[in-house]
Design an enzyme around this catalytic site. Structure first.
Site, PDB file in Angstrom:
ATOM      1  N   GLY A  13       5.459  -8.309   0.129  1.00 38.86           N
ATOM      2  CA  GLY A  13       6.601  -8.689   0.893  1.00 38.86           C
ATOM      3  C   GLY A  13       4.937  -9.235   2.126  1.00 38.86           C
ATOM      4  O   GLY A  13       4.457  -8.910   2.698  1.00 38.86           O
ATOM      5  N   ASN A  23       4.205  -2.959   1.228  1.00 41.09           N
ATOM      6  CA  ASN A  23       3.937  -3.254   2.520  1.00 41.09           C
ATOM      7  C   ASN A  23       5.533  -3.499   2.754  1.00 41.09           C
ATOM      8  O   ASN A  23       6.295  -3.394   4.068  1.00 41.09           O
ATOM      9  CB  ASN A  23       3.026  -4.605   2.698  1.00 41.09           C
ATOM     10  CG  ASN A  23       3.704  -5.213   4.671  1.00 41.09           C
ATOM     11  OD1 ASN A  23       3.092  -5.024   5.579  1.00 41.09           O
ATOM     12  ND2 ASN A  23       4.181  -6.979   4.514  1.00 41.09           N
ATOM     13  N   SER A  33       5.157   3.722   9.536  1.00 38.59           N
ATOM     14  CA  SER A  33       5.362   3.562  10.732  1.00 38.59           C
ATOM     15  C   SER A  33       5.244   4.588  11.880  1.00 38.59           C
ATOM     16  O   SER A  33       5.558   6.072  11.246  1.00 38.59           O
ATOM     17  CB  SER A  33       6.919   2.759  10.580  1.00 38.59           C
ATOM     18  OG  SER A  33       7.396   2.879  12.261  1.00 38.59           O
ATOM     19  N   TYR A  55      15.247   3.567   9.243  1.00 35.77           N
ATOM     20  CA  TYR A  55      13.986   3.105   8.658  1.00 35.77           C
ATOM     21  C   TYR A  55      13.212   4.347   9.089  1.00 35.77           C
ATOM     22  O   TYR A  55      12.340   3.886   8.419  1.00 35.77           O
ATOM     23  CB  TYR A  55      14.089   2.256  10.035  1.00 35.77           C
ATOM     24  CG  TYR A  55      12.553   1.390   9.874  1.00 35.77           C
ATOM     25  CD1 TYR A  55      11.716   0.502   9.312  1.00 35.77           C
ATOM     26  CD2 TYR A  55      11.073   1.932  10.736  1.00 35.77           C
ATOM     27  CE1 TYR A  55      10.894  -0.214   9.846  1.00 35.77           C
ATOM     28  CE2 TYR A  55      10.348   1.147  11.181  1.00 35.77           C
ATOM     29  CZ  TYR A  55      10.008   0.328  10.188  1.00 35.77           C
ATOM     30  OH  TYR A  55       8.305   0.290  10.554  1.00 35.77           O
ATOM     31  N   ALA A  98      13.029   8.004   8.703  1.00 34.50           N
ATOM     32  CA  ALA A  98      13.952   8.493   6.986  1.00 34.50           C
ATOM     33  C   ALA A  98      13.204   7.546   6.168  1.00 34.50           C
ATOM     34  O   ALA A  98      12.287   8.091   5.249  1.00 34.50           O
ATOM     35  CB  ALA A  98      15.018   8.162   6.895  1.00 34.50           C
ATOM     36  N   THR A  99      12.774   6.521   5.644  1.00 33.68           N
ATOM     37  CA  THR A  99      12.134   5.689   4.702  1.00 33.68           C
ATOM     38  C   THR A  99      10.866   6.088   4.837  1.00 33.68           C
ATOM     39  O   THR A  99       9.630   5.982   4.670  1.00 33.68           O
ATOM     40  CB  THR A  99      12.853   4.210   4.740  1.00 33.68           C
ATOM     41  OG1 THR A  99      12.902   3.440   5.418  1.00 33.68           O
ATOM     42  CG2 THR A  99      13.671   3.690   4.570  1.00 33.68           C
ATOM     43  N   LYS A 100      10.265   5.409   6.243  1.00 34.48           N
ATOM     44  CA  LYS A 100       8.896   5.618   7.211  1.00 34.48           C
ATOM     45  C   LYS A 100       8.081   7.518   6.577  1.00 34.48           C
ATOM     46  O   LYS A 100       7.133   7.590   6.296  1.00 34.48           O
ATOM     47  CB  LYS A 100       8.260   5.166   8.134  1.00 34.48           C
ATOM     48  CG  LYS A 100       8.998   3.983   8.413  1.00 34.48           C
ATOM     49  CD  LYS A 100       8.311   3.157   7.103  1.00 34.48           C
ATOM     50  CE  LYS A 100       8.631   1.100   7.209  1.00 34.48           C
ATOM     51  NZ  LYS A 100       7.970   0.025   6.249  1.00 34.48           N
TER      52      LYS A 100
HETATM   53  P1  NAP Z   1       8.505  -9.367   8.842  1.00 34.43           P
HETATM   54  O1  NAP Z   1       7.442  -9.809   9.638  1.00 34.43           O
HETATM   55  O2  NAP Z   1       9.742  -8.724   9.037  1.00 34.43           O
HETATM   56  O3  NAP Z   1       8.036  -9.652   7.246  1.00 34.43           O
HETATM   57  C1  NAP Z   1       8.580  -8.451   6.642  1.00 34.43           C
HETATM   58  C2  NAP Z   1       8.003  -8.717   5.683  1.00 34.43           C
HETATM   59  O4  NAP Z   1       9.134  -7.789   4.411  1.00 34.43           O
HETATM   60  C3  NAP Z   1       8.297  -9.980   4.546  1.00 34.43           C
HETATM   61  O5  NAP Z   1       6.647 -10.883   4.140  1.00 34.43           O
HETATM   62  C4  NAP Z   1       9.542 -10.087   3.642  1.00 34.43           C
HETATM   63  O6  NAP Z   1       9.663 -10.696   2.527  1.00 34.43           O
HETATM   64  C5  NAP Z   1       9.077  -8.556   3.236  1.00 34.43           C
HETATM   65  N1  NAP Z   1       9.978  -8.163   2.391  1.00 34.43           N
HETATM   66  C6  NAP Z   1      11.211  -7.182   2.763  1.00 34.43           C
HETATM   67  N2  NAP Z   1      12.330  -7.137   2.437  1.00 34.43           N
HETATM   68  C7  NAP Z   1      11.740  -7.506   0.919  1.00 34.43           C
HETATM   69  C8  NAP Z   1      12.276  -7.384  -0.810  1.00 34.43           C
HETATM   70  N3  NAP Z   1      13.187  -6.801  -0.404  1.00 34.43           N
HETATM   71  N4  NAP Z   1      11.208  -7.627  -1.593  1.00 34.43           N
HETATM   72  C9  NAP Z   1      10.194  -8.453  -0.900  1.00 34.43           C
HETATM   73  N5  NAP Z   1       9.945  -8.789   0.354  1.00 34.43           N
HETATM   74  C10 NAP Z   1      10.433  -7.958   1.449  1.00 34.43           C
HETATM   75  O7  NAP Z   1       7.882  -7.231   9.259  1.00 34.43           O
HETATM   76  P2  NAP Z   1       6.540  -6.828   9.637  1.00 34.43           P
HETATM   77  O8  NAP Z   1       5.950  -6.345  11.071  1.00 34.43           O
HETATM   78  O9  NAP Z   1       5.357  -7.393   9.265  1.00 34.43           O
HETATM   79  O10 NAP Z   1       6.509  -5.729   8.489  1.00 34.43           O
HETATM   80  C11 NAP Z   1       5.509  -5.109   7.493  1.00 34.43           C
HETATM   81  C12 NAP Z   1       5.011  -3.644   7.453  1.00 34.43           C
HETATM   82  O11 NAP Z   1       4.846  -2.971   8.336  1.00 34.43           O
HETATM   83  C13 NAP Z   1       6.814  -3.561   6.571  1.00 34.43           C
HETATM   84  O12 NAP Z   1       6.744  -2.552   6.206  1.00 34.43           O
HETATM   85  C14 NAP Z   1       7.231  -2.861   8.715  1.00 34.43           C
HETATM   86  O13 NAP Z   1       8.024  -1.385   8.902  1.00 34.43           O
HETATM   87  C15 NAP Z   1       6.126  -2.351   9.039  1.00 34.43           C
HETATM   88  N6  NAP Z   1       5.703  -1.823   9.960  1.00 34.43           N
HETATM   89  C16 NAP Z   1       5.999  -2.716  11.249  1.00 34.43           C
HETATM   90  C17 NAP Z   1       5.508  -2.735  12.742  1.00 34.43           C
HETATM   91  C18 NAP Z   1       6.027  -3.697  13.372  1.00 34.43           C
HETATM   92  O14 NAP Z   1       5.611  -3.274  15.027  1.00 34.43           O
HETATM   93  N7  NAP Z   1       5.398  -4.980  13.194  1.00 34.43           N
HETATM   94  C19 NAP Z   1       5.460  -1.296  13.265  1.00 34.43           C
HETATM   95  C20 NAP Z   1       5.090  -0.040  11.869  1.00 34.43           C
HETATM   96  C21 NAP Z   1       5.079  -0.563  10.153  1.00 34.43           C
HETATM   97  P3  NAP Z   1      10.212 -12.287   2.395  1.00 34.43           P
HETATM   98  O15 NAP Z   1      10.032 -12.783   4.295  1.00 34.43           O
HETATM   99  O16 NAP Z   1       9.818 -13.125   1.036  1.00 34.43           O
HETATM  100  O17 NAP Z   1      11.654 -11.897   2.022  1.00 34.43           O
END
Ligand code: NAP
Length: 250
Positions: A14, A92, A144, A157, A159-161
């Site tokens: 991702g 990620n 997370s 969510y 549970a996965t984290k």
């Molecule tokens: P985001 O902007 O929604 O981006 C999600 C990313 O995950 C995208 O690059 C998407 O790829 C990819 N993705 C989702 N499902 C996928 C799949 N089945 N196969 C391949 N790629 C997939 O989210 P983000 O905020 O950057 O989050 C990134 C990570 O940080 C996640 O694990 C999220 O849970 C974690 N996180 C985020 C926050 C926050 O506040 N933003 C807080 C804690 C943890 P495509 O666009 O190419 O589909």
């Protein structure tokens, strides 16, 4: 890093946008070559590869839905053929499908488990053999704070984290003696597409809980990942680092 063993190859799942994009760029800056996995964001993944090339990194964009074991097997095969063996894996990729538990549909549960947790199992299993063989490897899982303290509306969510933390600690124990570390970064409230959908009242309530007084940036998370991926982190394994402006300190 490129210091001890020449350029190493990192895979960021991702990686096309959001936190994954910042991680890919930071690793490129630190001397890694980078395989950028995307599912839907082809254009931004390709653009990122151009930015990485400008930094002097070899970079490639690879489409795969990492929630599917078959896609992950094909992903590793094509990375191996075109770029080499993955030495740093950043799990990620992640999604949210928020709902109160009593309303949560089976599909909202299983889609999140597949994208956030099964993906880490598939990717880490593919990557670990090469790491053990090389006697050097780094796995970083993006969890997370929801996995540490829970969050109403995010039972799936969270549970996965939390699952990623148990997964990483178990893998860390299995491979510590082989030069492979497995760590977790637990971001707090980070400015990306994932959080841009939140309503203003939710955002201000979240902000009041953050001692630093601001949301995090994707770069804040990327810096922590870069440490775990480095040679400097070699004696650090099975750890969870919250990057949350102090939100969950106890
Ligand atoms: P985001 O902007 O929604 O981006 C999600 C990313 O995950 C995208 O690059 C998407 O790829 C990819 N993705 C989702 N499902 C996928 C799949 N089945 N196969 C391949 N790629 C997939 O989210 P983000 O905020 O950057 O989050 C990134 C990570 O940080 C996640 O694990 C999220 O849970 C974690 N996180 C985020 C926050 C926050 O506040 N933003 C807080 C804690 C943890 P495509 O666009 O190419 O589909």
């Amino acid at each position: 890093m490129a210091d001890k063993a020449g350029r190493r190859l990192a895979l960021v799942t991702g990686g096309g946008r959001g936190i994954g994009r910042a991680i890919a760029l930071k690793l490129g800056e630190k001397g890694f070559d980078v395989a950028v996995n995307y599912n839907n964001s082809a254009a931004s993944a390709e653009e990122l590869c151009e930015e990485l090339s400008a930094l002097g990194a070899s970079a490639g964009a690879f489409k795969a839905d990492v929630s599917k074991a078959g896609d992950v097997a094909a992903l590793f095969k094509s990375i191996e053929e075109s770029m080499g063996t993955v030495q740093v894996l950043v799990n990620n990729a992640g999604i949210t499908r928020d709902n109160l538990l009593m309303r949560m549909k089976e599909e909202e549960w299983s889609d999140v488990i597949a994208a956030n947790l099964n993906s880490a199992f598939y990717c880490t299993k593919e990557a670990i053999r090469g790491m053990v063989k090389a006697r050097w490897g780094r796995v970083v899982c993006i969890s997370s704070v929801a996995g540490l303290v829970g969050n109403a509306g995010q039972a799936n969510y969270s549970a996965t984290k939390a699952g990623l933390i148990g997964f990483a600690k178990s893998a860390a124990r299995e491979y510590a003696a082989k030069g492979v570390t497995v760590n977790v970064v637990a971001p707090g409230f980070i400015e990306t597409d994932m959080t841009s959908v939140l309503k203003e009242n939710v955002r201000s309530a979240m902000l009041r809980q953050i001692p630093s007084g601001r949301m995090g940036s994707p770069e804040d998370v990327a810096k922590a990942v870069a440490f775990f991926a480095s040679d400097e982190g070699e004696y650090v394994t099975g750890q969870v680092l919250a990057v949350d402006g102090g939100m969950t300190m106890c």
